[in-house]
Structure formats: C-alpha cells, structure tokens
Design an enzyme around this catalytic site. Structure first.
Site, PDB file in Angstrom:
ATOM      1  N   TYR A   1       4.299  23.274  66.221  1.00 20.82           N
ATOM      2  CA  TYR A   1       4.355  23.037  64.782  1.00 20.82           C
ATOM      3  C   TYR A   1       3.182  22.184  64.323  1.00 20.82           C
ATOM      4  O   TYR A   1       2.487  22.516  63.352  1.00 20.82           O
ATOM      5  CB  TYR A   1       5.670  22.370  64.417  1.00 20.82           C
ATOM      6  CG  TYR A   1       5.805  22.074  62.946  1.00 20.82           C
ATOM      7  CD1 TYR A   1       6.091  23.090  62.043  1.00 20.82           C
ATOM      8  CD2 TYR A   1       5.649  20.776  62.459  1.00 20.82           C
ATOM      9  CE1 TYR A   1       6.205  22.834  60.685  1.00 20.82           C
ATOM     10  CE2 TYR A   1       5.767  20.504  61.104  1.00 20.82           C
ATOM     11  CZ  TYR A   1       6.045  21.538  60.221  1.00 20.82           C
ATOM     12  OH  TYR A   1       6.148  21.270  58.873  1.00 20.82           O
TER      13      TYR A   1
ATOM     14  N   ASN B   1       3.655  28.843  51.437  1.00 21.27           N
ATOM     15  CA  ASN B   1       4.624  27.798  51.737  1.00 21.27           C
ATOM     16  C   ASN B   1       5.580  28.163  52.869  1.00 21.27           C
ATOM     17  O   ASN B   1       6.133  27.279  53.514  1.00 21.27           O
ATOM     18  CB  ASN B   1       5.441  27.482  50.468  1.00 21.27           C
ATOM     19  CG  ASN B   1       6.668  26.655  50.770  1.00 21.27           C
ATOM     20  OD1 ASN B   1       6.587  25.454  51.059  1.00 21.27           O
ATOM     21  ND2 ASN B   1       7.836  27.299  50.731  1.00 21.27           N
TER      22      ASN B   1
ATOM     23  N   LYS C   1       0.134  23.379  61.763  1.00 20.63           N
ATOM     24  CA  LYS C   1      -0.152  22.703  60.502  1.00 20.63           C
ATOM     25  C   LYS C   1      -1.551  22.092  60.496  1.00 20.63           C
ATOM     26  O   LYS C   1      -2.187  21.990  59.436  1.00 20.63           O
ATOM     27  CB  LYS C   1       0.915  21.632  60.228  1.00 20.63           C
ATOM     28  CG  LYS C   1       2.279  22.208  59.879  1.00 20.63           C
ATOM     29  CD  LYS C   1       2.223  23.126  58.656  1.00 20.63           C
ATOM     30  CE  LYS C   1       3.586  23.578  58.190  1.00 20.63           C
ATOM     31  NZ  LYS C   1       3.525  24.462  57.009  1.00 20.63           N
TER      32      LYS C   1
ATOM     33  N   ILE D   1      10.946  23.303  49.094  1.00 20.64           N
ATOM     34  CA  ILE D   1       9.682  23.085  48.400  1.00 20.64           C
ATOM     35  C   ILE D   1       9.231  24.348  47.676  1.00 20.64           C
ATOM     36  O   ILE D   1       8.731  24.282  46.544  1.00 20.64           O
ATOM     37  CB  ILE D   1       8.599  22.619  49.401  1.00 20.64           C
ATOM     38  CG1 ILE D   1       8.970  21.251  49.985  1.00 20.64           C
ATOM     39  CG2 ILE D   1       7.240  22.539  48.729  1.00 20.64           C
ATOM     40  CD1 ILE D   1       8.089  20.814  51.135  1.00 20.64           C
TER      41      ILE D   1
ATOM     42  N   ARG E   1      12.644  36.092  52.960  1.00 20.66           N
ATOM     43  CA  ARG E   1      13.490  37.111  53.580  1.00 20.66           C
ATOM     44  C   ARG E   1      14.817  37.281  52.845  1.00 20.66           C
ATOM     45  O   ARG E   1      15.394  38.358  52.854  1.00 20.66           O
ATOM     46  CB  ARG E   1      13.756  36.749  55.045  1.00 20.66           C
ATOM     47  CG  ARG E   1      12.516  36.887  55.935  1.00 20.66           C
ATOM     48  CD  ARG E   1      12.825  36.566  57.379  1.00 20.66           C
ATOM     49  NE  ARG E   1      13.265  35.175  57.544  1.00 20.66           N
ATOM     50  CZ  ARG E   1      13.623  34.641  58.696  1.00 20.66           C
ATOM     51  NH1 ARG E   1      13.596  35.377  59.801  1.00 20.66           N
ATOM     52  NH2 ARG E   1      13.994  33.373  58.768  1.00 20.66           N
TER      53      ARG E   1
ATOM     54  N   THR F   1      15.212  18.840  52.901  1.00 22.33           N
ATOM     55  CA  THR F   1      15.394  20.258  52.619  1.00 22.33           C
ATOM     56  C   THR F   1      16.185  20.911  53.756  1.00 22.33           C
ATOM     57  O   THR F   1      16.530  20.266  54.751  1.00 22.33           O
ATOM     58  CB  THR F   1      14.039  21.000  52.502  1.00 22.33           C
ATOM     59  OG1 THR F   1      13.434  21.087  53.801  1.00 22.33           O
ATOM     60  CG2 THR F   1      13.095  20.289  51.555  1.00 22.33           C
TER      61      THR F   1
END
Length: 272
Positions: free
Chosen positions: A159, A94, A163, A21, A41, A194
């Site tokens: 997670y 992101n 979020k 994304i 990174r 992804t």
C-alpha cells in the site's frame, strides 16, 4: 489556476465514488455546478448518490459500474463516457483499498490487485484523459495518494509503495503540464474515518484496529478531506495534506532518517 468552468458537455469523473472520500468529492464538485460521472463497483450506491446530487444541485449525474482492477473494463470507460455525450475535464482518481500484515504472508493475488487498482488504474485513466485536456488547454486531475506514500510502512508495504508511486507520478506531471491550462494535484490524507479500514484489516500492537489507535486530533473527516482536495485542485497546488496536525507530522518526519523511523513504525504496526 482554477477548475474548468462547467458546461453542458463537460463532466467530472470520480472513481471510488460509492463511499467515503470519493462520494464527498463528488458532492463538493456537484455543489460547484459540475456534472458528475460516478464510477465504482457498487452500482446501487452510485445510482442513489447520483439521484441525490441531481436533486440537490441540479447537475447531471451518471453512474457506471466498473471494476478498475480489470484492464478490459477500465478500457471501456472513455467510450462509455463519450457515448453519453460528455467530455472529461476533471478526473478524480480515488478508487482504492489496502492490504495489511507482513508481506511474506499476504495473498499474492490481492497484492497484485492492489497495484492494479492503486497504480495501474491511475496511470491508465490519466493516459486516457490528460491528452485531451492539454489539447483543449484546460483540465484538472486530482489523484488521491496518502501520507502512507511519504515513507515506507512495514506491514503495509504494498500500500505505501503504491501510494508513493501515485504521489511521485502526480508531482512530476504537475510540472510537465504547468503552463498548459491543466493542473494535477496529489491529495495525501492521513487516517480518515471511512469504510476503508474495514477492508484494510490493519491492526496495531495490542490488537486494536489502526484507526482507533490514532489520536483523535489527527483524524480528518471525509468531507474535510474532500474540501481540502478540491480547494487545492482549484488553486493549482501540487500536493495537499489535509489537517494541520498531519501536515506538521509529515514535515517533521522528513528530518528523521528511515533507519530511525522504520523500527518504530514496524513496532506500532506489528500484530500481536
């Protein structure tokens, strides 16, 4: 509400820009004429993407390697960007990854790193760049949250909680800066095809990987997610959920009590 107009000294900062994304959001913004600062990174990937954007769209593209989970490295970013003679008027938070499995058997350090990247980095970079946007009377922030933040997810507890923070944080600041020429949008995709899934290690009952268990109509491409997010940001929207099936599912889920939803989600997510 529109995105700030590109200028020789303005830029869009996109974190997690090396793939998925993030790279698609960078492409979308570059197509609109914005110079880009790419942060992740993996420096080689950023450099290659920067060269692609410069050639394809004639924009300035800079690559900065940074581990956003490390406060010292993250704290150097504003100075590094200023040294390039650039001013951030679009910020895209992101970068992220996900842990999976029961929390009691998870790696404590990995769980904390998840919070540092998904939550602490979002707060830190927003704190660094939002005041200048408000002072100048223009700016835009796109925070990539998730539909996972719209309800608790057993076997992805950290997670979904992270979020949920990003979603609530974004919605609150959206209201705070309304009328100041600045917009803040939370982008909440559902499952996207992804590299994310390679690191998440989410499996569902039956041993299948999570994304392969999702019905195809519910999956959205990174390009479509990016387009929906940037279009929503340009329109000044508070929350964007890409894909009609996922929007319908999230709307319907609001009317289902957690006491009913959680056992079902836990059954689906439990490894066997």
């Amino acid at each position: 509400m529109a995105l700030p107009e590109p200028s020789p000294t303005s830029t869009a900062l996109v974190t997690g820009a090396s793939a998925g994304i993030g790279s698609e959001i960078a492409r979308d913004l570059a197509r609109r004429g914005h110079s880009i600062v790419l942060v992740a990174r993996r420096k080689q990937r950023l450099t290659e993407l920067g060269e692609e954007l410069s050639v394809a769209h004639g924009v300035r593209a800079e690559a900065i390697s940074c581990d956003l989970g490390k406060p010292a490295a993250r704290g150097r970013l504003p100075g590094q960007i200023a040294d390039l003679g650039l001013e951030v008027d679009i910020l895209v938070n992101n970068a992220g990854f996900a842990t999976g499995g029961p929390f009691h058997s998870s790696d404590p350090e990995r769980e904390l790193e998840q919070v540092r990247v998904l939550v602490e980095a979002v707060v830190g970079l927003t704190s660094a760049f939002l005041p200048g946007m408000v002072q100048r009377g223009q700016g835009a922030i796109l925070n990539v949250a998730s539909t996972a933040g719209m309800q608790p997810l057993p076997h992805a507890a950290g997670y979904s909680a992270a979020k949920a923070y990003v979603l609530t944080f974004s919605e609150a600041i959206h209201q705070e800066v309304a009328g100041n020429g600045v917009t803040v949008t939370a982008l909440c995709p559902g499952p996207v095809e992804t590299e994310f899934w390679q690191g998440a290690d989410w499996q569902v009952a039956g041993g299948r990987s999570f994304e392969k268990a999702i019905p195809r109509p519910a999956l959205v491409s990174p390009r479509d997610v990016a387009r929906a997010g940037v279009d929503g940001l340009a329109a000044g929207r508070r929350v964007v959920v890409p894909g009609l099936p996922m929007r319908a599912a999230m709307l319907a889920s609001r009317y289902i009590p957690h006491a009913v939803k959680l056992p079902v989600i836990e059954t689906v997510m439990r490894r066997r």
